[in-house]
Design an enzyme around this catalytic site. Structure first.
Site: not given
Ligand code: NOJ
Ligand code: NOJ
Length: 593
Positions: A162, A218, A221-222, A443
């Protein structure tokens, strides 16, 4: 909704009018548009809120364990991100989502709006106390584990790969818990708060104080770098933490000092038009990250202060326009029209249908919330300021407006405030238009069909509409100490020992060209060419600069050439060295590559 046909007709006609209003016919159209606002938007938005607010609240409670309809597998107080278990699997608990959700619930409880949330809040406190102690791939409680972004809903660690660590979580959690602690302090006194809440708040604050200047992923999560949202919420947490520590008779000095340092660093994301969301990531940096930072660090006592990026500050308004424009051009809407918005224009997550960044409910709601927040402050101060920085933002609503300060006595004030309120209303109307008949918020949504995309019943989407509705009703959040802050003249970028490094590079330049320095640590602006450090050419062609950097640290850096907006980087690989021990100095002698 009843009378859907009439609504649709009005909606169509008003959209046409809005598009026309971008032209010179604007003056003629103003009265027609204000009719739209009376007939369409308030009724549509009011009825949307009447229906959606209870659905959103129920949607949140359904996602809290173990009694929530979708959260029976979750431990007490654990917030699931969404009940979806595939495409994507969101049946986990994220520290960020959970903390933002509980900040809302704690606000509702402590302001007396919902007296029934007490047990949920107690459960949340217990669950976070446990989660803090769960060793996980980011570490143990004392070795970085607090930066872990997500856990299993039964309070064990998630061991898959992750984007970790994510350093906004502990900051958001402490902000939520400090709100509750401040309230409890009045009710039950300091000794009780010291015993029950302070130990967990302190763990998070110590983590933030020690790590705010370390890179991490960030909020999406990227991107692994420094991130505006993360720094902004860390700054807020440290300020509130310092105040609470003082109120409890604890040592506040580290939190106060690091709050100043983070505040100083926060300024470096500004590029003249918008806050570049991340120092890394190879993107435009236009990102709802920044809009979310503004609404989640809103402090009405700070007025329109730009350094804390208040919703009505010139920087935050300029930033908002750049963000809206990016989605307008992506979705080919009229230049000044309302538009549903997503995370950032380059987003590819879950875009199999449509091909471009999908709009997100929480991002679209944040646009409206920032504007309602701005309106709260303008009303309170009975004036509004248009600066060079915010001029383009205000010209969206009146193309003849000039830089200046407008009070309620000026016609321009009323016109601008009216048009901006209408725009915020229309943004919520967009949200309403894309909400399915049963009110469920996923979402993302497909901007052509309006169908939900990605995780269903996203807890954060529900929280985001409720905070936007609350701002629309004029509810100002509690102050967190943003008023009257002064940005330190010199940024001290870390708490540990520093050493002094003189960078020298032999570089021939052409007229108008200059040499700058950037690199892997905050002291070197984390690879950001926009804020890279200018070097001195007093000994041309030797360019020099002395910088305080963290001692005994492996540091990478490059020199760059800038001429106007053009940036030329030195060729690869990065230059690398280990800084000397604390208090020592070294000179590096390089030649431009
Ligand atoms: C899962 C993350 O929660 C999401 O924010 C991200 O865009 C995708 N993985 C792709 O990296
Ligand atoms: C993906 C989002 O990018 C992230 O900000 C969020 O925490 C997770 N999904 C869970 O909702």
């Amino acid at each position: 909704m009843t009378d859907a046909y009439t609504q649709a007709m009005w909606s169509f006609a008003c959209n046409q009018l809005q598009a026309l209003s971008q032209t010179r016919m604007r003056v003629v159209l103003v009265s027609a548009l204000s009719l739209c606002s009376t007939v369409l938007s308030p009724s549509l938005v009011d009825s949307y809120i009447a229906i959606e607010a209870p659905i959103a609240k129920a949607g949140i409670l359904a996602n809290i364990g173990p009694n929530g309809a979708y959260a029976s597998a979750a431990a007490p107080g654990v917030v699931i991100a969404s009940p979806s278990t595939h495409d994507p699997d969101y049946l986990y608990t994220w520290v960020r989502d959970a903390s933002l959700v509980f900040k809302l619930l704690i606000d509702q409880y402590t302001t007396g709006q919902d007296p029934n949330l007490g047990q949920h809040i107690q459960d949340f406190i217990q669950s976070q106390t446990k989660l803090q102690q769960v060793s996980n791939p980011s570490g143990s409680v004392s070795t970085g584990g607090l930066g872990e972004p997500k856990f299993q809903v039964n309070e064990t660690d998630f061991t898959g790969s992750w984007g970790r660590p994510q350093r906004d979580g502990p900051a958001l959690r402490s902000t939520a818990l400090i709100t509750y602690a401040n309230w409890s302090l009045n009710k039950t006194g300091a000794s009780n708060v010291l015993k029950t809440l302070w130990p967990i708040i302190k763990l998070d604050l110590d983590y933030v104080a020690a790590n705010w200047n370390q890179t991490g992923f960030d909020l999406w999560e990227e991107v692994d770098s420094s991130s505006f949202f993360t720094t902004a919420v860390q700054h807020r947490a440290l300020r509130q933490g310092a105040a609470l520590a003082a109120a409890l008779g604890q040592d506040a000095s580290t939190y106060a000092a690091q709050a100043d340092n983070a505040f100083c660093f926060l300024q470096s994301y500004w590029n003249g038009h918008y806050m570049t969301a991340n120092t890394g990531g190879d993107r435009s940096g236009i990102d709802s990250n920044t809009v979310l930072a503004s609404i989640h660090t809103f402090d009405p006592a700070a007025g329109c202060d730009a350094n804390t990026f208040q919703p009505c500050s010139d920087k935050a308004l300029s930033n908002l326009k750049v963000y809206l424009d990016a989605f307008r051009s992506l979705y080919r809407t009229a230049p000044d029209a309302t538009v549903p918005t997503g995370r950032y224009p380059e987003d590819e997550y879950m875009t199999a249908i449509g091909g471009t960044a999908n709009p997100w409910y929480l991002c679209t709601a944040a646009v409206a919330e920032q504007l309602y927040g701005a309106l709260i402050v303008w009303k309170k101060q009975s004036s509004l300021e248009v600066t060079d920085t915010s001029l383009a933002f205000f010209q969206q609503f009146d193309d003849s407006v000039k830089v200046g300060n407008y009070t309620t006595a000026d016609e321009t004030y009323g016109q601008l405030v009216g048009a901006i309120r209408l725009f915020a209303e229309d943004t919520l109307a967009v949200h309403a238009n894309y909400t399915p008949a049963n009110g469920a918020l996923s979402e993302q949504f497909n901007r052509t069909t309006g169908a939900g995309v990605s995780a269903a019943n996203l807890t954060w989407s529900y929280a985001a509409v409720l905070t936007a509705f609350s701002a629309r009703a004029g509810n100002a959040p509690e102050s967190w100490g943003a008023a009257g802050l002064k940005v330190p003249r010199v940024c001290k970028l870390q708490s540990g020992p520093m050493s002094s490094v003189t960078f020298t590079v032999n570089a021939e330049t052409t007229f108008g060209e200059s040499i700058y320095l950037t690199g892997s640590v905050v002291a070197l602006e984390v690879w950001n060419p926009t804020t890279a450090l200018p070097m001195s050419a007093a000994d041309y062609p030797i360019w020099t600069l002395t910088v305080q950097v963290p001692a005994s640290t492996d540091i990478q850096y490059k020199y760059i050439r800038k001429f106007g907006s053009s940036v030329i980087w030195e060729s690869d690989p990065n230059n690398q060295f280990t800084s000397p021990a604390g208090g020592e100095t070294v000179t590096l002698e390089d030649s431009w590559r």
